[in-house]
Design a protein around this motif. Structure first.
Motif, PDB file in Angstrom:
ATOM      1  N   GLY A  39       0.809  -1.224   0.000  1.00 51.95           N
ATOM      2  CA  GLY A  39       0.000   0.000   0.000  1.00 51.95           C
ATOM      3  C   GLY A  39       0.831   1.257   0.000  1.00 51.95           C
ATOM      4  O   GLY A  39       1.601   1.518  -0.917  1.00 51.95           O
ATOM      5  N   ASP A  40       0.705   2.032   1.048  1.00 45.51           N
ATOM      6  CA  ASP A  40       1.329   3.350   1.142  1.00 45.51           C
ATOM      7  C   ASP A  40       2.704   3.285   1.788  1.00 45.51           C
ATOM      8  O   ASP A  40       2.905   3.769   2.887  1.00 45.51           O
ATOM      9  N   GLY A  41       3.652   2.729   1.087  1.00 45.99           N
ATOM     10  CA  GLY A  41       4.995   2.615   1.619  1.00 45.99           C
ATOM     11  C   GLY A  41       5.893   3.727   1.089  1.00 45.99           C
ATOM     12  O   GLY A  41       5.494   4.874   1.017  1.00 45.99           O
ATOM     13  N   HIS A  42       7.079   3.355   0.684  1.00 45.98           N
ATOM     14  CA  HIS A  42       8.036   4.286   0.104  1.00 45.98           C
ATOM     15  C   HIS A  42       8.674   3.600  -1.096  1.00 45.98           C
ATOM     16  O   HIS A  42       8.422   2.418  -1.341  1.00 45.98           O
ATOM     17  N   PRO A  43       9.484   4.312  -1.870  1.00 40.48           N
ATOM     18  CA  PRO A  43      10.132   3.643  -3.010  1.00 40.48           C
ATOM     19  C   PRO A  43      10.961   2.447  -2.537  1.00 40.48           C
ATOM     20  O   PRO A  43      11.562   2.482  -1.466  1.00 40.48           O
ATOM     21  N   ARG A  44      10.973   1.392  -3.339  1.00 39.63           N
ATOM     22  CA  ARG A  44      11.733   0.202  -2.971  1.00 39.63           C
ATOM     23  C   ARG A  44      13.221   0.523  -2.992  1.00 39.63           C
ATOM     24  O   ARG A  44      13.736   1.093  -3.937  1.00 39.63           O
ATOM     25  N   VAL A  45      13.882   0.152  -1.899  1.00 38.16           N
ATOM     26  CA  VAL A  45      15.331   0.296  -1.796  1.00 38.16           C
ATOM     27  C   VAL A  45      15.913  -1.059  -1.446  1.00 38.16           C
ATOM     28  O   VAL A  45      15.276  -1.882  -0.787  1.00 38.16           O
ATOM     29  N   TRP A  46      17.140  -1.304  -1.908  1.00 41.37           N
ATOM     30  CA  TRP A  46      17.851  -2.534  -1.596  1.00 41.37           C
ATOM     31  C   TRP A  46      18.898  -2.231  -0.551  1.00 41.37           C
ATOM     32  O   TRP A  46      19.629  -1.247  -0.657  1.00 41.37           O
ATOM     33  N   LEU A  47      18.947  -3.064   0.474  1.00 43.26           N
ATOM     34  CA  LEU A  47      19.876  -2.881   1.584  1.00 43.26           C
ATOM     35  C   LEU A  47      20.830  -4.071   1.641  1.00 43.26           C
ATOM     36  O   LEU A  47      20.411  -5.222   1.444  1.00 43.26           O
ATOM     37  N   GLN A  48      22.080  -3.797   1.917  1.00 50.04           N
ATOM     38  CA  GLN A  48      23.096  -4.843   2.056  1.00 50.04           C
ATOM     39  C   GLN A  48      23.538  -4.885   3.514  1.00 50.04           C
ATOM     40  O   GLN A  48      23.951  -3.866   4.069  1.00 50.04           O
ATOM     41  N   ILE A  49      23.442  -6.052   4.131  1.00 48.94           N
ATOM     42  CA  ILE A  49      23.856  -6.210   5.515  1.00 48.94           C
ATOM     43  C   ILE A  49      25.365  -6.417   5.539  1.00 48.94           C
ATOM     44  O   ILE A  49      25.887  -7.292   4.850  1.00 48.94           O
ATOM     45  N   GLY A  50      26.052  -5.620   6.338  1.00 47.97           N
ATOM     46  CA  GLY A  50      27.507  -5.684   6.421  1.00 47.97           C
ATOM     47  C   GLY A  50      27.996  -6.505   7.597  1.00 47.97           C
ATOM     48  O   GLY A  50      27.251  -7.297   8.198  1.00 47.97           O
ATOM     49  N   ALA A  51      29.229  -6.272   7.977  1.00 56.84           N
ATOM     50  CA  ALA A  51      29.888  -7.031   9.032  1.00 56.84           C
ATOM     51  C   ALA A  51      29.223  -6.864  10.394  1.00 56.84           C
ATOM     52  O   ALA A  51      29.347  -7.730  11.263  1.00 56.84           O
ATOM     53  N   ASP A  52      28.488  -5.757  10.590  1.00 54.88           N
ATOM     54  CA  ASP A  52      27.825  -5.531  11.865  1.00 54.88           C
ATOM     55  C   ASP A  52      26.560  -6.368  12.026  1.00 54.88           C
ATOM     56  O   ASP A  52      25.991  -6.464  13.107  1.00 54.88           O
ATOM     57  N   GLY A  53      26.090  -6.992  10.933  1.00 55.29           N
ATOM     58  CA  GLY A  53      24.970  -7.925  11.017  1.00 55.29           C
ATOM     59  C   GLY A  53      23.593  -7.319  10.870  1.00 55.29           C
ATOM     60  O   GLY A  53      22.600  -8.015  11.024  1.00 55.29           O
ATOM     61  N   PHE A  54      23.493  -6.031  10.523  1.00 56.68           N
ATOM     62  CA  PHE A  54      22.185  -5.417  10.333  1.00 56.68           C
ATOM     63  C   PHE A  54      22.267  -4.277   9.337  1.00 56.68           C
ATOM     64  O   PHE A  54      23.349  -3.778   9.029  1.00 56.68           O
ATOM     65  N   ALA A  55      21.080  -3.884   8.838  1.00 56.10           N
ATOM     66  CA  ALA A  55      20.961  -2.710   7.970  1.00 56.10           C
ATOM     67  C   ALA A  55      19.666  -2.011   8.325  1.00 56.10           C
ATOM     68  O   ALA A  55      18.657  -2.659   8.623  1.00 56.10           O
ATOM     69  N   ASP A  56      19.675  -0.682   8.324  1.00 54.23           N
ATOM     70  CA  ASP A  56      18.489   0.119   8.618  1.00 54.23           C
ATOM     71  C   ASP A  56      18.020   0.820   7.354  1.00 54.23           C
ATOM     72  O   ASP A  56      18.837   1.366   6.601  1.00 54.23           O
TER      73      ASP A  56
END
Length: 61
Positions: A26-43
Motif C-alpha cells: 500500500g502506502d509505503g516508500h520507493p523500494r530500496v535494496w539494503l546490504q547487511i555488512g559485518a555488523d549484522g544489520f541494515a536500517d
C-alpha cells in the motif's frame, strides 16, 4: 503525550533485502535494496526498519 513506537525489526536469512515500507503493497516508500555488512544489520533510511541477519552478530533472539 503520544509515545512513538520503536521501528520494526525483521530477522532475515539473506544479506541483501528489499524494503518498500509496507509489506501489504500500500502506502509505503520507493523500494530500496539494503546490504547487511559485518555488523549484522541494515536500517532503511526511509522508514527506519531494521533488518538483522539471522545468526549474525546483531541477532539477539
Amino acid at each position: 503525550m503520544d509515545i512513538i513506537p520503536p521501528p520494526e525489526t525483521f530477522v532475515i536469512d539473506a544479506a541483501r533485502v528489499a524494503c518498500d515500507g509496507d509489506e501489504r503493497g500500500g502506502d509505503g516508500h520507493p523500494r530500496v535494496w539494503l546490504q547487511i555488512g559485518a555488523d549484522g544489520f541494515a536500517d532503511c533510511s526511509y522508514c527506519d526498519r531494521r533488518f538483522v541477519l539471522a545468526g549474525g552478530p546483531a541477532d539477539r533472539r
